[in-house]
Design a protein around this motif. Sequence first.
Motif, PDB file in Angstrom:
ATOM      1  N   VAL A 348       0.741  -1.235   0.039  1.00 16.72           N
ATOM      2  CA  VAL A 348       0.054  -0.148  -0.227  1.00 16.72           C
ATOM      3  C   VAL A 348       0.904   1.199  -0.052  1.00 16.72           C
ATOM      4  O   VAL A 348       2.111   1.217   0.375  1.00 16.72           O
ATOM      5  CB  VAL A 348      -0.930   0.045   1.410  1.00 16.72           C
ATOM      6  N   GLU A 349       0.160   2.486  -0.453  1.00  9.99           N
ATOM      7  CA  GLU A 349       0.969   3.649  -0.345  1.00  9.99           C
ATOM      8  C   GLU A 349       0.411   4.512   0.776  1.00  9.99           C
ATOM      9  O   GLU A 349      -1.141   4.570   0.797  1.00  9.99           O
ATOM     10  CB  GLU A 349       0.898   4.311  -1.553  1.00  9.99           C
ATOM     11  N   VAL A 350       1.176   4.967   1.575  1.00  4.19           N
ATOM     12  CA  VAL A 350       0.537   5.995   2.561  1.00  4.19           C
ATOM     13  C   VAL A 350       1.080   7.404   2.376  1.00  4.19           C
ATOM     14  O   VAL A 350       2.262   7.530   2.284  1.00  4.19           O
ATOM     15  CB  VAL A 350       1.130   5.528   3.956  1.00  4.19           C
ATOM     16  N   HIS A 351       0.219   8.515   2.416  1.00 11.91           N
ATOM     17  CA  HIS A 351       0.589   9.847   1.819  1.00 11.91           C
ATOM     18  C   HIS A 351       0.748  10.295   3.258  1.00 11.91           C
ATOM     19  O   HIS A 351      -0.307  10.697   3.887  1.00 11.91           O
ATOM     20  CB  HIS A 351      -0.861  10.208   1.091  1.00 11.91           C
ATOM     21  N   ARG A 352       1.899  10.797   3.625  1.00 13.42           N
ATOM     22  CA  ARG A 352       2.204  11.428   4.803  1.00 13.42           C
ATOM     23  C   ARG A 352       2.890  12.804   4.663  1.00 13.42           C
ATOM     24  O   ARG A 352       3.960  12.681   4.180  1.00 13.42           O
ATOM     25  CB  ARG A 352       3.103  10.416   5.707  1.00 13.42           C
ATOM     26  N   ASP A 353       2.171  13.617   4.989  1.00  8.59           N
ATOM     27  CA  ASP A 353       2.742  14.995   4.832  1.00  8.59           C
ATOM     28  C   ASP A 353       3.379  15.172   3.600  1.00  8.59           C
ATOM     29  O   ASP A 353       4.788  15.749   3.491  1.00  8.59           O
ATOM     30  CB  ASP A 353       3.905  15.271   5.935  1.00  8.59           C
ATOM     31  N   ASN A 355       4.733  13.047   1.368  1.00 11.44           N
ATOM     32  CA  ASN A 355       5.447  12.072   1.038  1.00 11.44           C
ATOM     33  C   ASN A 355       4.559  10.845   0.698  1.00 11.44           C
ATOM     34  O   ASN A 355       3.409  10.788   1.230  1.00 11.44           O
ATOM     35  CB  ASN A 355       6.559  11.769   2.021  1.00 11.44           C
ATOM     36  N   ILE A 356       4.999   9.978  -0.206  1.00 10.29           N
ATOM     37  CA  ILE A 356       4.389   8.951  -0.566  1.00 10.29           C
ATOM     38  C   ILE A 356       5.185   7.789   0.108  1.00 10.29           C
ATOM     39  O   ILE A 356       6.191   7.654  -0.551  1.00 10.29           O
ATOM     40  CB  ILE A 356       3.940   8.610  -1.946  1.00 10.29           C
ATOM     41  N   ASP A 357       4.706   6.867   1.034  1.00 14.28           N
ATOM     42  CA  ASP A 357       5.459   5.820   1.588  1.00 14.28           C
ATOM     43  C   ASP A 357       4.777   4.536   1.249  1.00 14.28           C
ATOM     44  O   ASP A 357       3.820   4.446   1.384  1.00 14.28           O
ATOM     45  CB  ASP A 357       5.617   6.041   3.054  1.00 14.28           C
ATOM     46  N   VAL A 358       5.697   3.868   0.764  1.00 16.16           N
ATOM     47  CA  VAL A 358       5.207   2.415   0.466  1.00 16.16           C
ATOM     48  C   VAL A 358       5.467   1.609   1.516  1.00 16.16           C
ATOM     49  O   VAL A 358       6.215   1.609   2.314  1.00 16.16           O
ATOM     50  CB  VAL A 358       5.905   1.810  -0.918  1.00 16.16           C
ATOM     51  N   GLY A 359       4.479   0.717   1.823  1.00 16.23           N
ATOM     52  CA  GLY A 359       4.763  -0.575   3.019  1.00 16.23           C
ATOM     53  C   GLY A 359       3.873  -1.746   2.703  1.00 16.23           C
ATOM     54  O   GLY A 359       3.247  -1.917   1.856  1.00 16.23           O
ATOM     55  N   SER A 360       4.223  -2.515   3.602  1.00 14.22           N
ATOM     56  CA  SER A 360       3.508  -3.745   3.584  1.00 14.22           C
ATOM     57  C   SER A 360       2.571  -4.014   4.400  1.00 14.22           C
ATOM     58  O   SER A 360       2.798  -3.762   5.708  1.00 14.22           O
ATOM     59  CB  SER A 360       4.455  -5.099   3.540  1.00 14.22           C
ATOM     60  N   VAL A 361       1.327  -4.875   4.321  1.00 16.25           N
ATOM     61  CA  VAL A 361       0.421  -4.979   5.277  1.00 16.25           C
ATOM     62  C   VAL A 361       0.564  -6.379   6.084  1.00 16.25           C
ATOM     63  O   VAL A 361       1.323  -7.267   5.253  1.00 16.25           O
ATOM     64  CB  VAL A 361      -1.004  -4.983   4.529  1.00 16.25           C
ATOM     65  N   CYS A 362       0.389  -6.273   7.100  1.00 18.47           N
ATOM     66  CA  CYS A 362       0.474  -7.468   7.996  1.00 18.47           C
ATOM     67  C   CYS A 362      -0.427  -7.678   9.098  1.00 18.47           C
ATOM     68  O   CYS A 362      -1.414  -6.689   9.353  1.00 18.47           O
ATOM     69  CB  CYS A 362       1.838  -7.417   8.753  1.00 18.47           C
ATOM     70  N   GLU A 363      -0.640  -8.860   9.662  1.00 18.18           N
ATOM     71  CA  GLU A 363      -1.458  -8.811  10.747  1.00 18.18           C
ATOM     72  C   GLU A 363      -0.927  -8.219  12.120  1.00 18.18           C
ATOM     73  O   GLU A 363       0.116  -7.916  12.199  1.00 18.18           O
ATOM     74  CB  GLU A 363      -1.459 -10.347  11.117  1.00 18.18           C
ATOM     75  N   LEU A 364      -1.698  -7.951  13.023  1.00 19.13           N
ATOM     76  CA  LEU A 364      -1.559  -7.458  14.363  1.00 19.13           C
ATOM     77  C   LEU A 364      -1.725  -8.600  15.374  1.00 19.13           C
ATOM     78  O   LEU A 364      -2.440  -9.543  15.039  1.00 19.13           O
ATOM     79  CB  LEU A 364      -2.568  -6.317  14.605  1.00 19.13           C
ATOM     80  N   PRO A 365      -1.020  -8.555  16.545  1.00 18.41           N
ATOM     81  CA  PRO A 365       0.004  -7.602  16.550  1.00 18.41           C
ATOM     82  C   PRO A 365       1.333  -7.947  16.024  1.00 18.41           C
ATOM     83  O   PRO A 365       1.762  -8.781  15.384  1.00 18.41           O
ATOM     84  CB  PRO A 365       0.166  -7.742  18.252  1.00 18.41           C
ATOM     85  N   PHE A 366       2.087  -6.975  15.919  1.00 22.74           N
ATOM     86  CA  PHE A 366       3.395  -6.934  15.438  1.00 22.74           C
ATOM     87  C   PHE A 366       4.366  -7.920  16.228  1.00 22.74           C
ATOM     88  O   PHE A 366       5.243  -8.449  15.806  1.00 22.74           O
ATOM     89  CB  PHE A 366       4.225  -5.517  15.491  1.00 22.74           C
ATOM     90  N   PHE A 367       4.239  -7.831  17.449  1.00 20.76           N
ATOM     91  CA  PHE A 367       4.977  -8.898  18.375  1.00 20.76           C
ATOM     92  C   PHE A 367       4.322  -9.377  19.377  1.00 20.76           C
ATOM     93  O   PHE A 367       3.264  -8.855  19.692  1.00 20.76           O
ATOM     94  CB  PHE A 367       6.101  -7.972  19.144  1.00 20.76           C
TER      95      PHE A 367
END
Length: 367
Positions: A348-353, A355-367
Motif C-alpha cells: 500500500v501507499e501511505v500519503h504522509r505529510d 510524501n508517499i511511503d510504500v509499505g507492506s500490510v501485516c497481521e496485528l500484533p507486530f510482536f
Amino acid sequence: MFEIGPNTRLRVSPFFEKTVEEGVIAFSPYNKMLMPVSYGHPMEEYDRLMNGVALWDVSVERQVEIIGPDAATLVQLLSVRDLSNIEVGKGKYIPMCDHRGVIINDPVVLKHSDTHFWLSIGDDNILMWARAIAAERGLNVTMCEPDVSPIALQGPKAVNVVADVFGDWIHDLKYFWFKETELNGIPLIVQKSGYSKQGGYEIYLRDGTRADELWNIMREAGAPYDIGPGNPSPIERIESGLLSYGGDNDDNTNPFEVRLGKYVDLHLPDEVVGIKALRELHAAGIKRHQLGVKLDNQSPQAGHLRWFKVYKNGAYVGEMTNGCWSSRAETVIGFILVGVDVQPGDRVEVHRDGNIDVGSVCELPFF
Ligand code: THG
C-alpha cells in the motif's frame, strides 16, 4: 511557546507535583485532565518498560462508580461483553457501544460486590452516558466519580517492586484480579493489569491527599530495580497491538472492525445498548478492518498525530490511524483501518505529510 491558561475545568492529577519533580515535559489531554506523555528521554523510557520497571501517572483513567440494587443490571446494559460470570475481585476489559453498535469506550470493569462496580474508563464522559441510560431505564443506582487515581508499574521487574512493597501474595494475584489493601494507612486497590504487554500492576489510590507518599514509596522500593518515570508508551502499544480508543477509531467504528469482536457476546438480551445493531453489523459482514503496516526505507522519527490516507493500486482504501518508529521492527509501523479488500501481504501507499511511503500490510500484533 505558550501555556495552558488557568481554568477550573481542567482537573489536576494528585500526582502532578511528583511528575513535575520527575521532569515531565509533555502532557496529553484525557478525561479533562493532563496525562504525562514524556519525560524527555524517549529511548530510556521505552527501555525501562521493556527491560525494567516504569512508574506511570495514569490518574486520567477515571473511575465511574456504580452502586445500588440495579448496579449489575446497569453495567451489563452498558457492556456488549457478557458479564454474567464476572467474579467479585476481578476486572474485565469491556467494549462499550452506542445504539448504533459504534464503540464509545473500552473500560476495564472492576466488580467490588454484586451491588458495587467501577468502570475504569478511557477518554470520554461515561458518567454522563451511564446516568442517562440508568434514568431512561428507571434503574435504582447511584453514580459518581470517586476520589480514585491509578498509577501503573509496568515492565518485567514491576512484579519485584510490587511484591517487595505489598508482600508475597502479589505472586498469587492472577491477570486482571485485584485486591483491596493499604500501605501506612493509605487506602489502595492493587490490580494485575495495565496498558502494556510487558506485565505489571495498577495501584488505585483512594485518597488523593496521600499521592506524594504513595509515589515516594514506590519510587524508593523501585530504586534497586532502576525504576523511573514513564507513561503508556505509544510505541509499545502499537508493537503489541493494543487499541487506543479515540485514536484508532472514528465516529462509525464498530468493535468487529478493530479486533474487539471476541469481547462482543451477540447472545446478550436486546436491552443491552448496541447489541441489536451489532447483530445486524455482524450478519452483514464488516466493510473495514484493522491491520498493521510496515513502511519501507524509514529512519528513526517521532510518532504521528493524525490519520494519513492509505491507497492501494492508486485507489483510496482507508487510513493509517497511528504510526511510530519501532526499534524492534527497525522501521515505521502502525495500524491501518482499511477496506476488507486489503489483506496481509498487500503493498500500500501511505500519503504522509506530502510524501508517499510504500509499505507492506501485516497481521496485528507486530510482536
Ligand atoms: N487500565 C485501567 N483502566 C483503563 C486502562 C488501563 N481505562 C482506560 C484504558 N486503559 C482502557 N483501554 C484498555 C485497553 C486494553 C487493555 C486494557 C484497557 C488490556 N487489554 C488486554 C489485551 O488486549 O491483550 C487484555 C484484554 C483481555 O483479554 O481481557 O489490558 O490500562 N485500569
